[in-house]
Design a protein around this motif. Sequence first.
Motif, PDB file in Angstrom:
ATOM      1  N   GLY A 153     -12.539 -37.162  25.214  1.00 48.06           N
ATOM      2  CA  GLY A 153     -12.674 -35.766  24.514  1.00 48.06           C
ATOM      3  C   GLY A 153     -12.148 -35.423  23.323  1.00 48.06           C
ATOM      4  O   GLY A 153     -12.505 -34.582  22.673  1.00 48.06           O
ATOM      5  N   GLY A 154     -11.231 -36.235  23.067  1.00 48.28           N
ATOM      6  CA  GLY A 154     -10.240 -35.741  21.754  1.00 48.28           C
ATOM      7  C   GLY A 154     -10.938 -36.244  20.527  1.00 48.28           C
ATOM      8  O   GLY A 154     -12.157 -37.049  20.544  1.00 48.28           O
ATOM      9  N   SER A 155     -10.242 -36.366  19.457  1.00 51.67           N
ATOM     10  CA  SER A 155     -10.417 -36.781  18.132  1.00 51.67           C
ATOM     11  C   SER A 155      -9.698 -37.454  17.440  1.00 51.67           C
ATOM     12  O   SER A 155      -8.496 -37.281  17.565  1.00 51.67           O
ATOM     13  N   LEU A 156     -10.030 -38.307  16.489  1.00 55.42           N
ATOM     14  CA  LEU A 156      -9.345 -39.087  15.317  1.00 55.42           C
ATOM     15  C   LEU A 156      -9.940 -39.477  14.147  1.00 55.42           C
ATOM     16  O   LEU A 156     -11.290 -39.303  14.251  1.00 55.42           O
ATOM     17  N   ARG A 169     -21.492 -38.350  17.238  1.00 56.11           N
ATOM     18  CA  ARG A 169     -20.017 -38.309  17.568  1.00 56.11           C
ATOM     19  C   ARG A 169     -19.228 -38.837  16.560  1.00 56.11           C
ATOM     20  O   ARG A 169     -18.059 -38.118  16.255  1.00 56.11           O
ATOM     21  N   PHE A 170     -19.494 -39.717  15.829  1.00 56.56           N
ATOM     22  CA  PHE A 170     -18.648 -40.289  14.571  1.00 56.56           C
ATOM     23  C   PHE A 170     -19.439 -39.975  13.375  1.00 56.56           C
ATOM     24  O   PHE A 170     -20.778 -39.927  13.195  1.00 56.56           O
ATOM     25  N   THR A 171     -18.562 -39.595  12.145  1.00 56.28           N
ATOM     26  CA  THR A 171     -18.926 -39.446  10.774  1.00 56.28           C
ATOM     27  C   THR A 171     -18.312 -40.523   9.960  1.00 56.28           C
ATOM     28  O   THR A 171     -17.188 -40.372   9.951  1.00 56.28           O
ATOM     29  N   ASN A 174     -15.277 -38.017  17.231  1.00 54.64           N
ATOM     30  CA  ASN A 174     -15.163 -37.060  18.063  1.00 54.64           C
ATOM     31  C   ASN A 174     -15.709 -37.203  19.417  1.00 54.64           C
ATOM     32  O   ASN A 174     -16.217 -38.193  19.528  1.00 54.64           O
ATOM     33  N   SER A 175     -15.401 -36.363  20.260  1.00 56.34           N
ATOM     34  CA  SER A 175     -15.719 -36.699  21.795  1.00 56.34           C
ATOM     35  C   SER A 175     -15.447 -38.036  22.189  1.00 56.34           C
ATOM     36  O   SER A 175     -16.452 -38.832  22.563  1.00 56.34           O
ATOM     37  N   LEU A 176     -14.249 -38.490  21.931  1.00 56.34           N
ATOM     38  CA  LEU A 176     -13.944 -39.880  22.106  1.00 56.34           C
ATOM     39  C   LEU A 176     -14.047 -40.317  23.618  1.00 56.34           C
ATOM     40  O   LEU A 176     -13.872 -39.404  24.497  1.00 56.34           O
TER      41      LEU A 176
END
Length: 125
Positions: free
Chosen positions: A15-18, A67-69, A84-86
Amino acid sequence: QVQLVESGGGLVQAGGSLRLSCKSSARTFSGHAMGWFRQAPGSEREFVAAIVWNGGTTYYADAVKGRFTISRDNAENTVYLQMNSLEPEDTAIYYCAGDISSRRLSSGGTSTTYWGQGTQVTVSS
């Protein structure tokens, strides 16, 4: 010899981001498509995302759409991957890559593709 140096990987909860970064040494960076791939343990390397030379068009694998950009800053010779929303299934080594066209990247890379060393992303459940 072009060098690509990735950074930003690490351990994150589901649910986290990197945000991954990839700095290129290529003088022709602004003329090349850039992309991200990943390889999970026991799996083959797979395409994640690509962006054309001017950032005008992006491509994503179905597994990461929404989820990814991917983005780029040609003034800084850097490409980014905001994740996002890993999910635990996103755990892999993430590789930055460049080529003369985004089609060559989205097809999985060709003999003209150049690669970074990779950065580990681990998502815990």
